[in-house]
Design an enzyme around this catalytic site. Sequence first.
Site, short mmCIF file in Angstrom:
data_model
loop_
_atom_site.label_atom_id
_atom_site.label_comp_id
_atom_site.label_asym_id
_atom_site.label_seq_id
_atom_site.Cartn_x
_atom_site.Cartn_y
_atom_site.Cartn_z
N ARG A 100 41.44 45.31 31.31
CA ARG A 100 41.67 44.29 32.35
C ARG A 100 41.16 42.94 31.84
O ARG A 100 40.43 42.88 30.86
CB ARG A 100 40.92 44.68 33.63
CG ARG A 100 41.51 45.86 34.35
CD ARG A 100 40.65 46.31 35.52
NE ARG A 100 39.45 47.00 35.07
CZ ARG A 100 38.50 47.45 35.88
NH1 ARG A 100 38.60 47.26 37.18
NH2 ARG A 100 37.44 48.08 35.40
N LYS B 279 33.98 43.69 33.65
CA LYS B 279 32.87 44.65 33.68
C LYS B 279 31.54 43.99 33.34
O LYS B 279 31.49 42.90 32.76
CB LYS B 279 33.13 45.80 32.70
CG LYS B 279 34.23 46.74 33.15
CD LYS B 279 34.07 47.25 34.59
CE LYS B 279 32.97 48.26 34.79
NZ LYS B 279 32.94 48.77 36.20
N TYR C 135 31.99 42.13 37.88
CA TYR C 135 31.31 43.30 38.44
C TYR C 135 30.02 43.49 37.66
O TYR C 135 30.03 43.49 36.42
CB TYR C 135 32.17 44.57 38.29
CG TYR C 135 33.35 44.61 39.22
CD1 TYR C 135 33.17 44.67 40.60
CD2 TYR C 135 34.65 44.61 38.73
CE1 TYR C 135 34.26 44.72 41.46
CE2 TYR C 135 35.74 44.65 39.59
CZ TYR C 135 35.54 44.71 40.95
OH TYR C 135 36.61 44.74 41.80
N HIS D 20 27.17 45.82 39.17
CA HIS D 20 26.65 47.16 39.50
C HIS D 20 25.25 47.37 38.92
O HIS D 20 24.98 48.33 38.20
CB HIS D 20 27.60 48.25 39.00
CG HIS D 20 28.97 48.18 39.63
ND1 HIS D 20 29.19 48.47 40.96
CD2 HIS D 20 30.17 47.84 39.12
CE1 HIS D 20 30.48 48.32 41.23
NE2 HIS D 20 31.09 47.92 40.14
N GLU E 60 30.96 42.83 43.43
CA GLU E 60 30.87 43.91 44.41
C GLU E 60 29.94 43.62 45.57
O GLU E 60 29.93 44.39 46.55
CB GLU E 60 30.45 45.23 43.72
CG GLU E 60 29.00 45.32 43.25
CD GLU E 60 28.76 44.68 41.89
OE1 GLU E 60 29.67 44.04 41.33
OE2 GLU E 60 27.62 44.80 41.37
N VAL F 91 31.08 57.46 48.34
CA VAL F 91 30.17 56.80 49.30
C VAL F 91 29.66 55.48 48.71
O VAL F 91 29.69 55.28 47.50
CB VAL F 91 28.95 57.69 49.65
CG1 VAL F 91 29.39 59.02 50.25
CG2 VAL F 91 28.06 57.91 48.46
N ASP G 249 29.76 54.29 39.44
CA ASP G 249 29.35 52.93 39.04
C ASP G 249 28.09 52.50 39.78
O ASP G 249 27.43 51.55 39.37
CB ASP G 249 30.50 51.92 39.22
CG ASP G 249 31.04 51.89 40.63
OD1 ASP G 249 30.63 52.72 41.46
OD2 ASP G 249 31.89 51.03 40.91
N VAL H 113 34.23 58.72 35.39
CA VAL H 113 34.54 57.50 34.63
C VAL H 113 34.19 56.28 35.48
O VAL H 113 34.64 56.16 36.62
CB VAL H 113 36.04 57.49 34.22
CG1 VAL H 113 36.40 56.16 33.56
CG2 VAL H 113 36.32 58.66 33.28
N1 LIG Z 1 34.49 54.46 39.25
C1 LIG Z 1 35.25 53.40 39.45
O1 LIG Z 1 36.03 53.02 38.58
C2 LIG Z 1 35.21 52.68 40.77
C3 LIG Z 1 36.20 51.77 41.13
C4 LIG Z 1 36.15 51.17 42.39
C5 LIG Z 1 35.11 51.47 43.28
N2 LIG Z 1 34.14 52.35 42.87
C6 LIG Z 1 33.01 52.73 43.74
O2 LIG Z 1 33.42 53.63 44.76
C7 LIG Z 1 32.41 53.63 45.76
C8 LIG Z 1 33.06 53.53 47.14
O3 LIG Z 1 33.60 52.23 47.31
P1 LIG Z 1 34.37 51.79 48.64
O4 LIG Z 1 34.99 50.48 48.37
O5 LIG Z 1 35.19 52.91 49.13
O6 LIG Z 1 33.14 51.58 49.64
P2 LIG Z 1 33.25 51.47 51.24
O7 LIG Z 1 32.06 50.71 51.68
O8 LIG Z 1 34.60 51.03 51.66
O9 LIG Z 1 33.11 52.99 51.70
C9 LIG Z 1 31.93 53.72 51.53
C10 LIG Z 1 31.86 54.75 52.62
O10 LIG Z 1 30.73 55.58 52.35
C11 LIG Z 1 30.23 55.96 53.60
N3 LIG Z 1 28.90 56.53 53.45
C12 LIG Z 1 27.73 55.89 53.16
N4 LIG Z 1 26.72 56.79 53.14
C13 LIG Z 1 27.27 58.00 53.41
C14 LIG Z 1 26.76 59.31 53.54
N5 LIG Z 1 25.43 59.57 53.42
N6 LIG Z 1 27.61 60.32 53.82
C15 LIG Z 1 28.94 60.08 53.96
N7 LIG Z 1 29.49 58.86 53.86
C16 LIG Z 1 28.65 57.84 53.60
C17 LIG Z 1 30.28 54.69 54.42
O11 LIG Z 1 30.17 54.95 55.81
C18 LIG Z 1 31.65 54.14 54.03
O12 LIG Z 1 32.68 54.56 54.91
C19 LIG Z 1 31.50 52.44 45.40
O13 LIG Z 1 30.36 52.91 44.71
C20 LIG Z 1 32.34 51.61 44.48
O14 LIG Z 1 31.57 50.78 43.63
C21 LIG Z 1 34.18 52.94 41.64
#
Ligand SMILES: NC(=O)c1ccc[n+]([C@@H]2O[C@H](COP(=O)([O-])OP(=O)(O)OC[C@H]3O[C@@H](n4cnc5c(N)ncnc54)[C@H](O)[C@@H]3O)[C@@H](O)[C@H]2O)c1
Length: 370
Positions: free
Chosen positions: A15, A75, A94, A96, A118, A239, A270, A298
């Site tokens: 990206r 990143k 980002y 993190h 983020e 979450v 992340d 990943v």
């Molecule tokens: N790996 C990757 O490439 C990548 C890419 C994008 C986002 N992410 C990550 O994915 C994760 C989720 O992002 P998002 O945008 O969906 O966040 P979001 O805030 O939209 O959703 C998170 C959800 O988790 C819930 N939550 C919090 N604590 C909880 C618990 N104890 N039990 C159950 N649910 C709980 C919240 O109520 C919320 O609905 C983040 O860590 C984000 O950084 C990773």
Amino acid sequence: MIIGVPKEVKDHEARVGLLPSGAKALVEAGHTVLTQAGAGVGSTLTDEEYRHAGAQIVPMAAELWSKSDLVVKVKEPQPSEYPFLRPGLVLFTYLHLAPLPELTDKMLETRVNGVAYETIREADGSLPLLTPMSEVAGRMASQVGAQYLEAPMGGRGILLGGVPGVSPANVVIIGGGVVGHHAAKIAVGLGAHVTIIDRDLERLRQLDDIYSSQIVTLASNEYTIRESLRLADLVIGAVLIPGASAPRLVRRDMLSQMKKGALMVDVAIDQGGCFETSHATTHTDPIYFVDGVLHYCVSNMPAAVPHTSTFALNNATFPYLMELANRGLEGACAHSPAIREGVNTYQGHVVYPAVAESQGKPWKQFSAVV
Ligand SMILES: NC(=O)c1ccc[n+]([C@@H]2O[C@H](COP(=O)([O-])OP(=O)(O)OC[C@H]3O[C@@H](n4cnc5c(N)ncnc54)[C@H](O)[C@@H]3O)[C@@H](O)[C@H]2O)c1
């Protein structure tokens, strides 16, 4: 302002932090844009397009970083980029930081002003710069799930949607935010049996309204997670507690009750991951087994679809970048509470409490150090 756009160096990260259309708008607003040679190639954007937009092409990363007032990227800085960090540089990307104490220390030591995509948060609580990549990663989580559940990939050999006469796969999504919602959309579309677990009952009500009888919603607690895992073929961890390390909701002892060859996709990796057995993997080496359960962790999933992801990311980031360029970091923060929420490190201080708390570090209010 001089704005630098480096070529990403993280594994399979193709990206780029700025589109040619963004470069053109910045140049028209009186700024200088430096783009590292080949920065956009992985996202099907050529140097020629950037040049045509008014950007200057810089061959080497070191020159680009040293000449820029603000670096916009995708990143968090990788160790090979640490030597480029310097006092006063504004880094918009980002970050993190919560699970990355080494990078946090480096940013504090070099007094870089880090603005994390983020944690930029609008007044309604939304995280507009996390949303587009969460949409991509959420949709990918189910795609990746379908792929790695195939036997040749190491999975238990189950088709997500089943076929007439044979049950579909059970998909359990922990966290029903943006990632969880988009994962559900694809899994439901493929015909899987989907359960979403969240601690926010209002969110579960919304999801129930959207999907009606196509999904099951469950309130999050240890019991529902443990019971759901026993039946799961695919578990998606999604979450988030903004800026903080993810809560470890799935403990290792729960894996022993799961089906052999089930797959766990920890999208929250992340932020450190929401399964005790998660550790970050790369697109080059994405999976590993723990107690017979396949893990995919990943930390830059959207990098696998750089064309889609770069455009989706830039649609969201560009207005904030323009604000930073036009007003400078301090001016932009004074004008926009959302951007102020994005500042994680400033002049050698952690100014985002969740990052400090995750690492047991002291922190200061941004307003106290600016
Ligand atoms: N790996 C990757 O490439 C990548 C890419 C994008 C986002 N992410 C990550 O994915 C994760 C989720 O992002 P998002 O945008 O969906 O966040 P979001 O805030 O939209 O959703 C998170 C959800 O988790 C819930 N939550 C919090 N604590 C909880 C618990 N104890 N039990 C159950 N649910 C709980 C919240 O109520 C919320 O609905 C983040 O860590 C984000 O950084 C990773």
